[in-house]
Design a protein around this motif. Structure first.
Motif, short mmCIF file in Angstrom:
data_model
loop_
_atom_site.label_atom_id
_atom_site.label_comp_id
_atom_site.label_asym_id
_atom_site.label_seq_id
_atom_site.Cartn_x
_atom_site.Cartn_y
_atom_site.Cartn_z
N GLU A 164 6.49 -0.55 -27.77
CA GLU A 164 7.34 -1.70 -28.09
C GLU A 164 7.10 -2.84 -27.11
N LYS A 165 6.92 -2.50 -25.84
CA LYS A 165 6.72 -3.52 -24.80
C LYS A 165 5.41 -4.28 -25.01
N ILE A 166 4.31 -3.58 -25.26
CA ILE A 166 3.03 -4.27 -25.41
C ILE A 166 2.96 -5.04 -26.73
N ASP A 167 3.71 -4.58 -27.72
CA ASP A 167 3.79 -5.33 -28.98
C ASP A 167 4.55 -6.64 -28.75
N ARG A 168 5.72 -6.54 -28.13
CA ARG A 168 6.59 -7.70 -27.93
C ARG A 168 5.98 -8.71 -26.96
N GLU A 169 5.40 -8.23 -25.86
CA GLU A 169 4.96 -9.13 -24.81
C GLU A 169 3.49 -9.55 -24.92
N ASN A 170 2.67 -8.69 -25.53
CA ASN A 170 1.23 -8.94 -25.53
C ASN A 170 0.59 -8.99 -26.92
N GLY A 171 1.40 -8.81 -27.97
CA GLY A 171 0.85 -8.84 -29.32
C GLY A 171 -0.14 -7.72 -29.59
N ILE A 172 0.07 -6.56 -28.99
CA ILE A 172 -0.80 -5.41 -29.19
C ILE A 172 -0.04 -4.37 -30.02
N ASP A 173 -0.58 -4.08 -31.21
CA ASP A 173 0.05 -3.11 -32.09
C ASP A 173 -0.41 -1.68 -31.82
N TYR A 174 -1.70 -1.54 -31.52
CA TYR A 174 -2.27 -0.20 -31.32
C TYR A 174 -3.35 -0.25 -30.25
#
Length: 200
Positions: A40-50
């Motif tokens: 959730e953190k890397i999705d929210r902050e860095n736009g990384i889904d996978y």
């Protein structure tokens, strides 16, 4: 079968049920299992889904999948701004925060309202975003609010430039810009799009 009208839930379904087998397995990328809060953190902050790995090398990915009614388009889109958002910190969209090295964009053979028909992609591409951002920084790709509907290739000082228009969603809540996939390959070589189907 549930109807997936939300973009995120649709993309999540397509990832799990189609993209892993039809895209990533084909190129030897193995998905890493992430702890939920970290994901959730890397999705929210860095736009990384996978996060994937191939030969020990990490591949960070953002995904967007669309339903078949978009198959006439030959570009991929990046969310740009949300200037109408009352929270100033949320006005800059994925273009500003995305740190994913790759962007996987695909058009499915189904509609969101008929998810049971989703079995494959009409077209897809994995774009090397580090190369795209480098071309934007160098001016070889230009984002311009010029009122146009599509990208075009222009020539300035004997150099070809991809000029991409800023477009607004129908409700004016946010903007995005399209980048023509064939232009990326024609101008910058095949290694900027590391895998594709149906775009050429």
């Amino acid at each position: 079968m549930a109807k997936y009208t939300d973009d995120r839930s649709f993309t999540d379904f397509v990832h799990k049920n189609i993209a892993v087998s039809k895209i990533y397995n084909e190129i030897g990328w193995v998905q890493e299992v992430l702890e939920e809060k970290y994901a959730e953190k890397i999705d929210r902050e860095n736009g990384i889904d996978y996060i994937f790995k191939k030969d020990g090398i990490i591949k960070t990915v953002q995904e967007r999948f669309r339903e078949r009614k978009f198959q006439k388009y030959s570009d991929f889109t990046i969310r740009y701004r949300r200037d109408g958002n009352i929270h100033e910190a949320r006005r800059e969209s994925e273009y500003y925060k995305m740190k994913a090295a790759f962007f996987t964009y695909g058009i499915t053979n189904c509609l969101k309202t008929d998810i049971a028909e989703c079995t494959d992609f009409i077209k897809y591409a994995i774009i090397d975003m580090e190369k795209v951002y480098s071309k934007i920084d160098s001016g070889e790709i230009r984002i311009k609010d010029n009122g146009a509907n599509f990208c075009k290739v222009i020539i300035e000082n004997n150099q070809k430039i991809i000029e991409c228009p800023v477009k607004f969603n129908k409700d004016q809540s946010s903007s995005f810009f399209p980048i023509e996939i064939s232009y990326l390959i024609d101008l910058f070589g095949e290694n900027i799009v590391i895998a594709q189907k149906g775009f050429l």
